[in-house]
Design a protein around this motif. Structure first.
Motif, PDB file in Angstrom:
ATOM      1  N   VAL A 142       0.661  -1.418  -0.095  1.00 15.96           N
ATOM      2  CA  VAL A 142       0.070  -0.174   0.156  1.00 15.96           C
ATOM      3  C   VAL A 142       0.610   1.272  -0.102  1.00 15.96           C
ATOM      4  N   MET A 196     -13.682  -6.697   0.826  1.00 15.39           N
ATOM      5  CA  MET A 196     -12.088  -6.108   1.885  1.00 15.39           C
ATOM      6  C   MET A 196     -12.534  -5.745   2.974  1.00 15.39           C
ATOM      7  N   LYS A 249       0.282   4.975  -0.563  1.00 16.63           N
ATOM      8  CA  LYS A 249       0.173   6.064  -0.044  1.00 16.63           C
ATOM      9  C   LYS A 249       0.456   6.705   0.382  1.00 16.63           C
ATOM     10  N   ASN A 290      -4.790   4.602  -1.643  1.00 14.71           N
ATOM     11  CA  ASN A 290      -6.132   5.472  -1.002  1.00 14.71           C
ATOM     12  C   ASN A 290      -6.683   6.433  -1.740  1.00 14.71           C
ATOM     13  N   ARG A 334      -2.839  -6.146   3.234  1.00 14.63           N
ATOM     14  CA  ARG A 334      -2.585  -5.163   2.338  1.00 14.63           C
ATOM     15  C   ARG A 334      -1.688  -4.366   3.279  1.00 14.63           C
ATOM     16  N   ILE A 335      -0.417  -3.870   2.688  1.00 12.58           N
ATOM     17  CA  ILE A 335       0.834  -3.493   3.726  1.00 12.58           C
ATOM     18  C   ILE A 335       1.431  -2.523   3.553  1.00 12.58           C
ATOM     19  N   GLY A 336       0.942  -1.436   4.432  1.00 10.83           N
ATOM     20  CA  GLY A 336       1.591  -0.129   4.015  1.00 10.83           C
ATOM     21  C   GLY A 336       3.099   0.259   4.833  1.00 10.83           C
ATOM     22  N   THR A 337       2.834   0.100   6.533  1.00 12.60           N
ATOM     23  CA  THR A 337       4.159   1.018   6.633  1.00 12.60           C
ATOM     24  C   THR A 337       5.132  -0.197   7.063  1.00 12.60           C
ATOM     25  N   LEU A 373      -8.114   1.048  -2.659  1.00  8.96           N
ATOM     26  CA  LEU A 373      -8.151   1.033  -1.047  1.00  8.96           C
ATOM     27  C   LEU A 373      -9.615   2.329  -0.781  1.00  8.96           C
ATOM     28  N   ARG A 389       4.939   6.941   6.664  1.00  4.32           N
ATOM     29  CA  ARG A 389       4.508   8.077   5.854  1.00  4.32           C
ATOM     30  C   ARG A 389       4.058   9.388   6.707  1.00  4.32           C
ATOM     31  N   ILE A 426     -11.506  -4.112   7.469  1.00  9.53           N
ATOM     32  CA  ILE A 426     -10.510  -3.545   7.944  1.00  9.53           C
ATOM     33  C   ILE A 426     -11.309  -3.302   8.915  1.00  9.53           C
ATOM     34  N   MET A 474      -3.281  -5.774   7.793  1.00  7.95           N
ATOM     35  CA  MET A 474      -2.192  -5.150   7.204  1.00  7.95           C
ATOM     36  C   MET A 474      -1.089  -5.079   8.531  1.00  7.95           C
ATOM     37  N   SER A 475      -0.130  -4.335   8.263  1.00  8.90           N
ATOM     38  CA  SER A 475       1.185  -3.683   9.180  1.00  8.90           C
ATOM     39  C   SER A 475       1.356  -4.897  10.119  1.00  8.90           C
TER      40      SER A 475
HETATM   41  C1  LIG Z   1      -3.263   3.071   4.619  1.00 10.44           C
HETATM   42  C2  LIG Z   1      -4.417   1.100   4.289  1.00 10.44           C
HETATM   43  C3  LIG Z   1      -3.648  -0.294   4.735  1.00 10.44           C
HETATM   44  C4  LIG Z   1      -2.053  -0.054   5.154  1.00 10.44           C
HETATM   45  O1  LIG Z   1      -2.228   0.177   5.933  1.00 10.44           O
HETATM   46  P1  LIG Z   1      -0.384  -0.381   7.176  1.00 10.44           P
HETATM   47  O2  LIG Z   1      -1.011   0.034   8.523  1.00 10.44           O
HETATM   48  O3  LIG Z   1       0.241   0.842   6.940  1.00 10.44           O
HETATM   49  O4  LIG Z   1       0.110  -1.559   6.620  1.00 10.44           O
HETATM   50  C5  LIG Z   1      -4.312  -1.113   3.981  1.00 10.44           C
HETATM   51  N1  LIG Z   1      -5.498  -1.128   3.947  1.00 10.44           N
HETATM   52  C6  LIG Z   1      -6.195   0.071   4.186  1.00 10.44           C
HETATM   53  C7  LIG Z   1      -7.433  -0.127   2.848  1.00 10.44           C
HETATM   54  C8  LIG Z   1      -5.613   1.446   4.154  1.00 10.44           C
HETATM   55  O5  LIG Z   1      -6.110   2.531   4.589  1.00 10.44           O
END
Ligand SMILES: *Cc1c(COP(=O)(O)O)cnc(C)c1O
Length: 219
Positions: A33, A159, A35, A56, A210-213, A76, A219, A161, A194-195
């Motif tokens: 991810v 999907m 963003k 996003n 779905r992995i961001g940080t 997302l 970020r 959260i 997620m992370s």
């Molecule tokens: C930002 C985001 C992620 C990733 O989040 P992290 O905690 O940084 O891994 C995954 N899914 C969605 C919908 C997000 O908005």
């Protein structure tokens, strides 16, 4: 830590979570991810073999898609009706479909522009997260109906959260996926984790984390 090290660390986490849950890691997609991360970092990830990236915000994702057309960008974040057109043009998949009006608008535009875009329905079984989007259990049938099995918007999965640290919430999503698969008579994927909670998600049956940080850094 380098991007390569973080990716290696993530692969190890996924591997361990799969061993614990007796699952095959090759069945689980690691979706970066990106963003609010610069294109240069995304391209570094692309050099490691990643081709799909979650974003996003429509404008930000569209800018990145135009700057790097070889990438496939997945939406997302919440989608407003008035952004449906650029979203269809620049994103390869839409994971945040959460209401019939949006499905109808996307269908009309996809037909006009002769596009095929897989969609995922974003579910919120906790009704806490209207700011994050997502439809409730009760709203699901109408939303699926509004897709009308349109081949231009094939339904790929669900999907969510789920609230962090709420194991039961991940289990509820898995049960919902099972139920819908039975009702629709075809497989649906499940995107959650997620992370901070990919292990719980994989244990519950997620097919995509779905992995961001933990992938790109803060970020
Ligand atoms: C930002 C985001 C992620 C990733 O989040 P992290 O905690 O940084 O891994 C995954 N899914 C969605 C919908 C997000 O908005």
């Amino acid at each position: 830590m380098s991007l390569e090290d973080r990716v290696e660390g993530l692969r190890a986490r996924i591997q361990r979570a799969c061993e614990a849950a007796d699952r095959d890691p090759s069945g689980i997609e690691l979706l970066p991810v990106s963003k609010r991360q610069p294109l240069s970092l995304i391209q570094e990830a692309a050099a490691l073999g990643f081709t799909r990236f979650g974003e996003n915000y429509v404008q930000e994702g569209a800018d990145k898609a135009m700057a790097a057309p070889e990438l496939q960008i997945v939406l997302l974040g919440p989608l407003q009706r008035n952004k449906a057109k650029p979203a269809l043009q620049h994103f390869e998949e839409i994971q945040s479909l959460d209401r019939p009006e949006l499905a109808e608008r996307l269908r009309r535009l996809a037909e006009e522009q002769d596009l095929v875009r897989p969609v995922w329905i974003q579910v919120d079984l906790w009704e806490e997260a209207s700011k994050l989007g997502g439809c409730t259990d009760r709203e699901l049938p109408a939303l699926i109906e509004s897709l009308g099995e349109d081949p231009r918007l094939p339904l790929r999965g669900l999907m969510a959260i789920p609230p962090p640290d709420d194991q039961a919430a991940f289990g509820l999503m898995a049960a919902l996926r099972e139920r819908l698969q039975q009702e629709l008579g075809r497989p649906l994927r499940l995107s959650m984790g997620m992370s901070g909670d990919l292990e719980v998600a994989i244990a519950a049956g997620s097919d995509q984390v779905r992995i961001g940080t933990a992938f790109f850094g803060a970020r």
